[in-house]
Design an enzyme around this catalytic site. Structure first.
Site: not given
Ligand code: DGP
Length: 118
Positions: A98, A104, A106
């Site tokens: 990270q 988030h 991916h």
């Protein structure tokens, strides 16, 4: 941990706010999806809650419905930009890779993917 709507020095908060440009592929009231600047697959989109949470465990604990929406949006992206099959990755912590500390997902799709995370 309490979520904040926006954190001042956060890159993805700035993309959410529109002050840093991004190639946005989809957006809902609570989630945005934009192409990764360094794609690792033909389709590589980051799905990001608009509210600031540091990592996936934080959003899971605070707002499971928001995490579910991230996954639903990832599925929709894979269906619209690829064949519907996808890999979903949340790097959580520096040793896991990270580098942006705004949660988030991916979304990787559009090819037969290899497997070499170490
Ligand atoms: P991670 O290393 O898991 O925290 O993923 C961060 C991703 O963010 C990485 O794959 C590259 C991407 N990224 C970094 N800066 C930018 C940017 O300014 N725009 C976009 N679209 N992606 C970025």
């Amino acid at each position: 941990m309490t979520a904040r709507i926006m954190e001042a020095d956060c890159l993805f908060c700035k993309i959410v706010a529109g002050s840093i440009p991004a190639d946005v592929v989809t957006e809902t009231e609570r989630v945005i999806g934009f192409r990764d600047i360094d794609p690792q697959a033909p389709v590589h989109v980051l799905v990001v809650p608009k509210e600031h949470y540091g990592d996936v465990a934080q959003v899971a604990a605070a707002d499971p419905a928001l995490l579910a929406e991230v996954i639903t949006v990832a599925d929709q992206i894979a269906g619209s930009l690829a064949d519907g099959q996808f890999r979903l990755i949340f790097n959580s912590g520096p040793h896991a890779g990270q580098s942006v500390f705004h949660v988030h997902a991916h979304v990787l799709a559009g090819a037969k993917l290899g497997w070499s995370p170490a």
